[in-house]
Design a protein around this motif. Structure first.
Motif, PDB file in Angstrom:
ATOM      1  N   PRO A  74       8.229  11.944  -2.666  1.00 18.00           N
ATOM      2  CA  PRO A  74       7.289  11.102  -1.921  1.00 18.00           C
ATOM      3  C   PRO A  74       6.655  10.058  -2.834  1.00 18.00           C
ATOM      4  N   GLY A  75       6.107   9.013  -2.225  1.00 15.73           N
ATOM      5  CA  GLY A  75       5.341   8.034  -2.987  1.00 15.73           C
ATOM      6  C   GLY A  75       6.136   6.874  -3.542  1.00 15.73           C
ATOM      7  N   ARG A  76       7.415   6.779  -3.229  1.00 13.92           N
ATOM      8  CA  ARG A  76       8.192   5.624  -3.686  1.00 13.92           C
ATOM      9  C   ARG A  76       9.219   5.231  -2.623  1.00 13.92           C
TER      10      ARG A  76
ATOM     11  N   ILE B 153       2.294   0.024  -8.273  1.00 14.57           N
ATOM     12  CA  ILE B 153       2.049  -0.406  -6.903  1.00 14.57           C
ATOM     13  C   ILE B 153       3.269  -0.129  -6.031  1.00 14.57           C
ATOM     14  N   SER B 154       3.063  -0.124  -4.732  1.00 14.96           N
ATOM     15  CA  SER B 154       4.148   0.131  -3.793  1.00 14.96           C
ATOM     16  C   SER B 154       5.002  -1.114  -3.615  1.00 14.96           C
TER      17      SER B 154
ATOM     18  N   ILE C 258       6.593  -0.855 -10.228  1.00 12.44           N
ATOM     19  CA  ILE C 258       6.594  -0.695  -8.778  1.00 12.44           C
ATOM     20  C   ILE C 258       7.172   0.679  -8.461  1.00 12.44           C
ATOM     21  N   ALA C 259       6.591   1.343  -7.490  1.00 14.70           N
ATOM     22  CA  ALA C 259       7.041   2.683  -7.096  1.00 14.70           C
ATOM     23  C   ALA C 259       8.294   2.565  -6.233  1.00 14.70           C
TER      24      ALA C 259
ATOM     25  N   ASP D  92       8.373   5.133   1.498  1.00  9.87           N
ATOM     26  CA  ASP D  92       7.711   5.932   0.456  1.00  9.87           C
ATOM     27  C   ASP D  92       7.141   7.246   0.978  1.00  9.87           C
ATOM     28  N   ASP D  93       6.928   7.374   2.291  1.00 10.63           N
ATOM     29  CA  ASP D  93       6.366   8.610   2.844  1.00 10.63           C
ATOM     30  C   ASP D  93       7.429   9.614   3.268  1.00 10.63           C
ATOM     31  N   VAL D  94       8.704   9.231   3.167  1.00  6.60           N
ATOM     32  CA  VAL D  94       9.797  10.112   3.588  1.00  6.60           C
ATOM     33  C   VAL D  94      10.163  11.062   2.443  1.00  6.60           C
TER      34      VAL D  94
END
Length: 418
Positions: free
Chosen positions: A352-354, A16-17, A286-287, A397-399
């Motif tokens: 990406p994604g974390r 999960i984020s 956790i991401a 997480d999108d950067v």
């Protein structure tokens, strides 16, 4: 009373984020501790268990803000230069109790009560004298240099809200209305231990492959700054039964149990497996970076957090996840810490994604937005980076790329550690 709601997470193994983890903590946890009465002098850094209401005005009565001469403004409006007889003196603790004649003045010192019927004060450095009479300066306004009753605090007003941390200024605020005791939340009982055959405590003799345990002192110090009553249970060896028995035992006498190490997927990572035999795991991945293996669950009604073993990962995860959990359980709430924007003093690529938290040092600018530098290396075991830093740089997480000069979010340690 439940520490964490049961069955609130559908799949504990799901990655999960960071934001999702914080949302789940907020929705699952609830106030745990009761309240107790505490003398004001002993209430530093405690948290109010009820709203505090003012029992009286502050100031109690009209008084002078300066040393000078008090008078009735209506007698001054058209005769400000007329010499006035001095009817007496009012000092702090020794008021002028008579009703002075209209057209007279009363010498008054700072904090002294205003004489009956008098409403304005001329500063002593602005008056002149004619014999034993005083001449007031021109152009004074009605009510000048007078503090009104209730100007600072009104009887019945809410002084401080439930959950407020009592610092020096809050304690002084309460003392100013005569409050000498407060209802505060009891301290959250937290047990902390580390796991690992390689770990030794500072002061012990080293052996080949040994590592001094720094996590417990980091965690206990942070938890105490959050108002917790902490039990340091030392170091547990990498044996599943040992870990299992320790978790089960301390859960019976504590509100929250925190471990570091042993929550990943290695052969000697026994905490997660031992915990699963006696507790309910809500999530454990956790991401984020640092600290992906972070477990949250409960043993009966006692909350459990399993932190990564690397010191920086444990440190960052404690700041970001244990702090809000403790806030909910302890009664001081979930208000996020203050953050601000800074210019990146670095360039970096990112997966990406974390969400990532970099150890950062913020330097203010004389004429604008300051700069946040990141530590030159990102290893999760490099504690010197936390000593060098004065906060964390949060990368969403999108950067995927940060260019020097880009705006980044900075979280100062002063906010995260209180």
């Amino acid at each position: 009373m439940e520490r964490l709601a049961n069955d609130c997470f559908a799949n504990a193994s799901e990655m999960i984020s960071a934001n999702k983890a914080l949302e789940k903590i907020a929705s699952a946890a609830s106030l745990l501790v009761g309240a107790e009465t505490c003398a004001l002098r002993e209430a530093r850094d405690r948290y109010l268990a009820e709203d505090m209401v003012a029992p009286q005005n502050v100031p109690l009565s009209d008084n002078s803000a300066v040393d000078g001469f008090a008078f009735q403004y209506s007698s001054y409006r058209n005769a400000n230069e007329t010499p006035r007889a001095v009817a007496g003196q009012s000092t702090a603790g020794h008021p002028f109790t008579e009703t002075p004649p209209s057209g007279s003045a009363v010498k008054i010192l700072t904090g002294a009560l205003m004489p009956n019927g008098f409403d304005t004060v001329a500063m002593i450095e602005d008056v002149s004298f004619e014999g034993d009479k005083v001449i007031l300066p021109a152009h004074l306004k009605s009510g000048a240099n007078r503090r009104r009753a209730g100007e600072d605090i009104r009887e019945g007003q809410v002084l401080l809200k439930r959950g407020t941390r009592l610092r020096a200024q809050e304690l002084g605020y309460l003392a100013s209305v005569g409050i000498d005791a407060v209802r505060v939340f009891k301290r959250l009982r937290v047990a902390v231990f580390s796991t690992g055959d390689e770990l030794i405590s500072p002061g012990e003799a080293t052996f080949t492959g040994s590592i001094y345990d720094s996590n417990r002192i980091i965690l206990t110090t942070l938890l105490e700054s959050y108002g917790c009553q902490v039990t340091d249970l030392g170091i547990l060896k990498d044996k599943r039964q040992t870990v299992r028995d320790a978790l089960k035992s301390v859960a019976e006498t504590h509100d929250l149990v925190i471990t570091s190490g042993g929550v990943s997927m290695g052969e000697e990572d026994h905490v997660r497996v031992a915990f699963s035999e006696i507790g309910q795991l809500h999530f454990w991945r956790i991401a984020i970076k640092p600290g992906r293996p972070l477990a949250l669950g409960q043993i009966g009604n006692t909350a459990f957090v399993g932190l990564p073993g690397n010191p920086i990962a444990a440190f960052v995860c404690a700041l970001k996840f244990i702090r809000p959990l403790v806030g909910i359980l302890s009664g001081w709430g979930t208000e996020p810490p203050f953050t601000f924007q800074a210019k990146a003093g670095f360039t970096m690529k990112k997966k990406p994604g974390r969400t990532e938290w970099l150890r950062g040092r913020y330097t203010p600018a004389a004429d604008g937005i300051g700069t946040a530098e990141k530590y030159h290396t990102e290893g999760s075991g490099i504690l010197s980076s936390a000593v060098w830093a004065n906060g964390l740089i949060e990368i969403g997480d999108d950067v995927t790329y940060i260019e020097e000069g880009d705006m980044v979010t900075f979280l100062p340690f002063t906010e995260l550690m209180r």
